[in-house]
Design a protein around this motif. Structure first.
Motif, PDB file in Angstrom:
ATOM      1  N   ASN A 119      32.913  34.778  37.394  1.00  0.00           N
ATOM      2  CA  ASN A 119      33.410  35.818  38.070  1.00  0.00           C
ATOM      3  C   ASN A 119      34.269  35.365  39.205  1.00  0.00           C
ATOM      4  OD1 ASN A 119      31.005  34.387  39.219  1.00  0.00           O
ATOM      5  ND2 ASN A 119      31.065  35.822  41.062  1.00  0.00           N
ATOM      6  N   ILE A 120      34.297  34.061  39.535  1.00  0.00           N
ATOM      7  CA  ILE A 120      35.177  33.365  40.189  1.00  0.00           C
ATOM      8  C   ILE A 120      36.366  33.684  40.028  1.00  0.00           C
ATOM      9  CG2 ILE A 120      35.724  31.072  41.506  1.00  0.00           C
ATOM     10  CD1 ILE A 120      32.978  30.621  41.593  1.00  0.00           C
ATOM     11  N   GLU A 121      37.635  33.761  40.959  1.00  0.00           N
ATOM     12  CA  GLU A 121      38.863  34.362  40.561  1.00  0.00           C
ATOM     13  C   GLU A 121      39.633  33.212  39.967  1.00  0.00           C
ATOM     14  OE1 GLU A 121      40.751  36.018  44.034  1.00  0.00           O
ATOM     15  OE2 GLU A 121      39.016  37.269  44.373  1.00  0.00           O
ATOM     16  N   ASN A 302      33.078  34.019  47.555  1.00  0.00           N
ATOM     17  CA  ASN A 302      32.700  34.337  46.133  1.00  0.00           C
ATOM     18  C   ASN A 302      31.802  33.353  45.376  1.00  0.00           C
ATOM     19  OD1 ASN A 302      34.371  36.651  46.629  1.00  0.00           O
ATOM     20  ND2 ASN A 302      36.199  35.603  45.256  1.00  0.00           N
ATOM     21  N   ASP A 307      30.407  38.479  45.061  1.00  0.00           N
ATOM     22  CA  ASP A 307      31.430  38.423  45.985  1.00  0.00           C
ATOM     23  C   ASP A 307      30.891  39.216  47.280  1.00  0.00           C
ATOM     24  OD1 ASP A 307      32.686  37.157  43.911  1.00  0.00           O
ATOM     25  OD2 ASP A 307      33.835  39.110  43.266  1.00  0.00           O
TER      26      ASP A 307
END
Length: 659
Positions: A119-121, A302, A307
């Motif tokens: 899920n981390i950008e 995040n 987040d």
């Protein structure tokens, strides 16, 4: 026998000569010259014999007898240099082997961490760079141990400039040396032209008017205006300028994002800032010219657990909302500023229609809601650049499901108050006194939430997504101890939900079809329910029999009373893509409190000129809107007849560049 004897004789002679040369080193120079001359004469014949008899022996004796000390030293030096070079090469090979091994280990760790933190950008610095940075630091430390003198002037020259120009904008880098820091500058610029048309004759002219001119078309006495627009009853002039059938505008939003990360904790953190353009009209705020206004600003953290965002921002009710506008072309749906080019303010300039498919707080902050539209247009309130302060959390994606929740303590109260100057006759003089009225909902303790689920039918090339968002809050109540407002308008609670669904069918690599639909229920969000006046130290509700403001109360009950209906809207749409061409057809309908309805159908087409792998998009587009209103609470015209509802077409065409 003869050959062997000659060889032994030559060897003895050479040894004798060498001994004699060392012995003669102590003789004077002149004696030495004579001896050397005789020596050369005596040995010349024997050397010739050696050349023809035994070459290997001659070469060996020459090396022994005629060796030069300087030559020996040079040879030893070369051997030492070769030895050192070999050792250095061996060390380098060992270092490279260790580095390669460490790289493989770090790459495996990076893959495992990326799998956990999906899920981390994107855009994180890889583990490989981190290992190389560590090795570089170790090597730098080793070098510093050997070097005792540091050239400070060289360090000063090597420092990078703190001012970096990005896209023509100077950005100050306050984190030099932080290799993990990433600054992203982007935005959206939309240059657009428009043209509109409607029914011919007086019906069309009634709505295509300049600001504050609509009163000329109505037969409105003081009592009628108080009942038709009970909150803003002083003058029923429209806010926008609708007198031009054609025009051109440009709008933009700039985006600045700075982020860093902590690999040990698995965190990505930073800040997001948005600015509303015009960027600048000159230099120097001291001269009355100001730069772009901030639209939103928040910090974020995040991690694999979700987040967290903190600051002035939209909540899940906006970011997770799903409807037909999500699959529309540029400005090819109701979720845009199309309504600003046609007159939807109604016969009494009360803005009786719900014009965009957004829940109340998002509509308010976008100035597309009736109250915020007037406050921004008439009283110059910075509604669009004053988002509420929110604390928000968004969960990681788990098997296609995700949820978000946010809390906002309140809006800025200055957005909901107006100042008026009241004149009082004191007999011998007239005093002018400034009073404050609280005219807006000013919602507090706002909780918004959203949930979405996405499923991919791989066998059929279909992606389906559903979403549900909602919000709830309480209107501000007058204080019993503080009496700041001369008048206080009470509002109903904030409540709204939106349900949406979409499907994306991929025909092949170049073609695809999209469908989407939604329905929203907003209850009585943003609707007033009473007006109170400050009498003494108590706020007292105005009665309908009041000689001055009784008509306002009657008009408010007629529009927003028990018999009024709740606000709701719905959308449906479809889109088709062929390579870089995309077209969409959408419909938006809404109904407000006293059955005022709005219908908008839009057909749009756009062409993406940017490469497929490009992050920036350059998109020319065209969109045609057909709208129709049905206003039930309208005023009478000059001939005491109902004012007809507004309808017409609007063509938008332009270019949108996002970067």
């Amino acid at each position: 026998m003869k050959k062997s004897m000659y060889t032994r004789t030559a060897l003895v002679s050479l040894l004798t000569l060498c001994s004699f040369s060392s012995f003669a080193a102590d003789f004077p120079d002149e004696s030495m010259k004579e001896i050397k001359k005789q020596e050369s004469t005596k040995t010349s014949g024997k050397v010739e014999v050696m050349k023809t008899s035994n070459k290997k022996l001659k070469e060996k004796m020459d090396r022994i007898c005629n060796a030069d000390p300087r030559k020996k030293a040079e040879e030893l030096k070369k051997k030492e240099e070769l030895r050192l070079a070999a050792e250095q090469k061996k060390k380098e090979e060992i270092r490279l082997a260790n580095e390669k091994k460490a790289k493989l280990i770090e790459d495996s760790k990076a893959k495992a961490l990326n799998a956990k933190n999906s899920n981390i950008e994107k855009g994180k610095v890889s583990k490989t760079k981190r290992s190389k940075t560590k090795n570089a630091k170790v090597e730098a430390k080793d070098v510093k141990k050997d070097i005792k003198v540091v050239n400070k002037n060289t360090e000063e020259k090597g420092k990078a400039s703190p001012v970096v120009s990005v896209g023509g904008v100077d950005i100050i880098d306050t984190n030099q040396g932080q290799s993990n820091l990433r600054i992203t500058f982007g935005g959206v610029v939309d240059a657009q032209g428009y043209g509109k048309a409607g029914p011919s004759g007086a019906d069309y002219k009634r709505y295509n008017v300049m600001p504050n001119r609509s009163t000329e078309y109505y037969n409105a006495t003081s009592d009628i205006t108080r009942g038709a627009n009970p909150i803003f009853y002083k003058g029923i002039g429209n806010i926008g300028d609708y007198s031009n059938d054609m025009g051109m505008i440009a709008d933009a939003i700039l985006h600045l994002r700075a982020e860093n990360k902590n690999e040990d904790l698995g965190l990505l953190y930073g800040a997001d800032v948005q600015f509303h353009v015009p960027v600048t009209e000159g230099k120097g705020a001291s001269q009355g010219v100001y730069a772009a206004k901030g639209r939103s600003a928040h910090v974020f953290v995040n991690s694999k657990y979700g987040d967290v965002k903190l600051g002035y921002q939209f909540g899940p009710e906006a970011l997770m909302r799903l409807d037909a506008t999500r699959i529309a072309t540029v400005d090819g749906a109701a979720d845009s500023d199309w309504f600003r080019k046609v007159n939807l303010e109604g016969s009494a300039a009360s803005f009786p229609f719900y014009v965009t498919p957004r829940l109340y707080t998002e509509s308010f902050s976008s100035e597309s809601e009736k109250f915020s539209f007037r406050m921004a247009g008439k009283y110059n309130k910075g509604v669009m650049t004053t988002l509420p302060f929110r604390v928000a959390y968004y969960s990681p994606n788990y098997m296609g499901a995700r949820f978000g929740i946010s809390y906002s303590p309140r809006y800025d109260s200055g957005l909901f108050t107006v100042k008026e100057t009241v004149s009082e006759d004191k007999g011998d003089k007239i005093e002018h006194k400034e009073t404050i009225k609280h005219v807006g909902p000013d919602y507090e303790h706002i909780v918004s939430a959203g949930a979405s689920y996405e499923y991919d039918f791989d066998k059929h090339n279909i992606k389906v997504k559903t979403s549900a968002v909602g919000e709830y809050g309480f209107p501000k109540q007058p204080s019993k101890d503080k009496h700041l407002y001369k008048e206080f308008v009470e509002y109903n609670d904030l409540m709204g939900v939106n349900f949406g669904v979409s499907a994306d069918y991929k025909i092949n690599e170049d073609q695809g079809v999209k469908f989407a639909a939604s329905f929203a229920y907003l209850g009585k969000s943003g609707q007033p329910k009473g007006i109170k006046k400050l009498i003494g130290n108590t706020y007292t509700e105005i009665d309908s029999k009041d000689a001055t403001d009784g008509k306002r109360v009657e008009g408010l009950k007629a529009q927003f009373g028990k018999d009024s209906i709740d606000t709701m809207y719905w959308t449906v749409g479809a889109g088709y893509q062929h390579e870089n061409i995309y077209t969409s057809l959408t419909y938006f309908g809404s109904r407000m409190n006293d059955k005022d309805m709005l219908h908008d159908g839009a057909l749009g087409v756009q062409y993406d000129l940017s490469p497929a792998c490009s992050k920036s998009k350059f998109v020319p587009y065209a969109a045609l809107h057909y709208f129709m209103t049905n206003e039930t609470g309208k005023l009478k015209d000059e001939s005491d007849a109902d004012v007809p509802s507004n309808q017409g077409i609007l063509l938008l065409t332009g270019v949108k560049f996002s970067f």
